[in-house]
Design a protein around this motif. Structure first.
Motif, short mmCIF file in Angstrom:
data_model
loop_
_atom_site.label_atom_id
_atom_site.label_comp_id
_atom_site.label_asym_id
_atom_site.label_seq_id
_atom_site.Cartn_x
_atom_site.Cartn_y
_atom_site.Cartn_z
N ILE A 12 -105.08 60.88 -35.33
CA ILE A 12 -105.53 62.20 -34.88
C ILE A 12 -104.31 63.11 -34.75
O ILE A 12 -103.28 62.71 -34.21
N LYS A 13 -104.43 64.31 -35.24
CA LYS A 13 -103.38 65.34 -35.15
C LYS A 13 -103.95 66.53 -34.38
O LYS A 13 -105.17 66.69 -34.31
N PRO A 14 -103.10 67.38 -33.83
CA PRO A 14 -103.62 68.54 -33.09
C PRO A 14 -104.42 69.50 -33.97
O PRO A 14 -105.26 70.25 -33.46
N TRP A 15 -104.20 69.47 -35.25
CA TRP A 15 -104.89 70.36 -36.19
C TRP A 15 -106.03 69.67 -36.93
O TRP A 15 -106.73 70.30 -37.71
N GLY A 16 -106.20 68.35 -36.74
CA GLY A 16 -107.24 67.62 -37.46
C GLY A 16 -106.99 66.13 -37.44
O GLY A 16 -106.75 65.54 -36.39
N GLU A 17 -106.98 65.51 -38.62
CA GLU A 17 -106.80 64.06 -38.71
C GLU A 17 -106.23 63.70 -40.08
O GLU A 17 -106.49 64.40 -41.06
N ILE A 18 -105.48 62.59 -40.14
CA ILE A 18 -105.02 62.06 -41.42
C ILE A 18 -105.39 60.59 -41.51
O ILE A 18 -105.43 59.89 -40.50
N THR A 19 -105.67 60.15 -42.72
CA THR A 19 -105.85 58.74 -43.01
C THR A 19 -104.79 58.37 -44.02
O THR A 19 -104.74 58.94 -45.12
N ASN A 20 -103.88 57.46 -43.66
CA ASN A 20 -102.77 57.03 -44.51
C ASN A 20 -103.15 55.80 -45.32
O ASN A 20 -103.82 54.91 -44.81
N PHE A 21 -102.67 55.74 -46.56
CA PHE A 21 -102.80 54.53 -47.37
C PHE A 21 -101.52 54.36 -48.17
O PHE A 21 -100.81 55.33 -48.46
N SER A 22 -101.18 53.11 -48.50
CA SER A 22 -99.94 52.87 -49.24
C SER A 22 -100.06 51.61 -50.10
O SER A 22 -100.95 50.80 -49.92
N THR A 23 -99.11 51.49 -51.04
CA THR A 23 -99.00 50.32 -51.89
C THR A 23 -97.54 49.88 -51.89
O THR A 23 -96.65 50.65 -51.52
N PRO A 24 -97.26 48.67 -52.33
CA PRO A 24 -95.85 48.24 -52.41
C PRO A 24 -95.15 48.75 -53.66
O PRO A 24 -94.03 48.39 -53.93
N PHE A 25 -95.78 49.59 -54.44
CA PHE A 25 -95.25 50.00 -55.74
C PHE A 25 -94.71 51.43 -55.75
O PHE A 25 -94.68 52.08 -56.78
N SER A 28 -98.01 56.20 -52.23
CA SER A 28 -98.73 56.25 -50.96
C SER A 28 -99.49 57.57 -50.92
O SER A 28 -99.32 58.41 -51.81
N GLY A 29 -100.27 57.74 -49.89
CA GLY A 29 -101.02 58.97 -49.81
C GLY A 29 -101.72 59.14 -48.48
O GLY A 29 -101.62 58.28 -47.59
N LYS A 30 -102.41 60.26 -48.39
CA LYS A 30 -103.14 60.61 -47.17
C LYS A 30 -104.40 61.36 -47.55
O LYS A 30 -104.43 62.09 -48.53
#
Length: 129
Positions: A12-25, A28-30
């Motif tokens: 949760i962020k003060p302006w909304g929300e982020i969902t993080n994802f990543s790979t070992p290669f 990554s992203g949000k």
């Protein structure tokens, strides 16, 4: 060849929300959920390039150091890009930017590079610096 699987993590962020994802290669992203009228911090990545894809809503991407491109350019204060659903913007490492939601919006951010925490926050409306 290999296939790799991982879980995502939401924050949760003060302006909304982020969902993080990543790979070992080195990828990554949000998924970025930003509420209408809110904006994130002015920041840049030191060593990662990123693409922002607008999934829904409408946002303004403010790039205070951009002088060559932009939907709206202000003399001496950089450029502004407006993103609508289906549009994508590339932001190179070292280039500061800030996102402001003109409507409730969802963005997909894809990062290229192995650094895990190389963002530099310059300015923030919520006192997080």
């Amino acid at each position: 060849m290999s296939i790799w699987k991982n879980s995502s993590a939401s924050e949760i962020k003060p302006w909304g929300e982020i969902t993080n994802f990543s790979t070992p290669f080195g990828m990554s992203g949000k998924i970025i959920y930003i509420n209408k009228g809110e904006r994130n911090s002015l920041k840049y990545y030191m060593s990662r390039n990123q693409a922002l894809y607008c999934l829904s809503g409408k946002v303004s991407v403010i790039a205070p150091k951009e002088t060559e491109f932009g939907d709206k350019n202000s003399q001496g204060t950089g450029a502004t890009f407006e993103l609508l659903p289906g549009e994508v913007i590339l932001i190179e490492c070292g280039d500061p930017y800030r996102i402001k939601a003109l409507e409730d919006s969802v963005l997909v951010e894809v990062l290229r590079g192995r650094a895990s925490n190389d963002s530099v926050m310059i300015e923030d409306d919520y006192g997080r610096i």
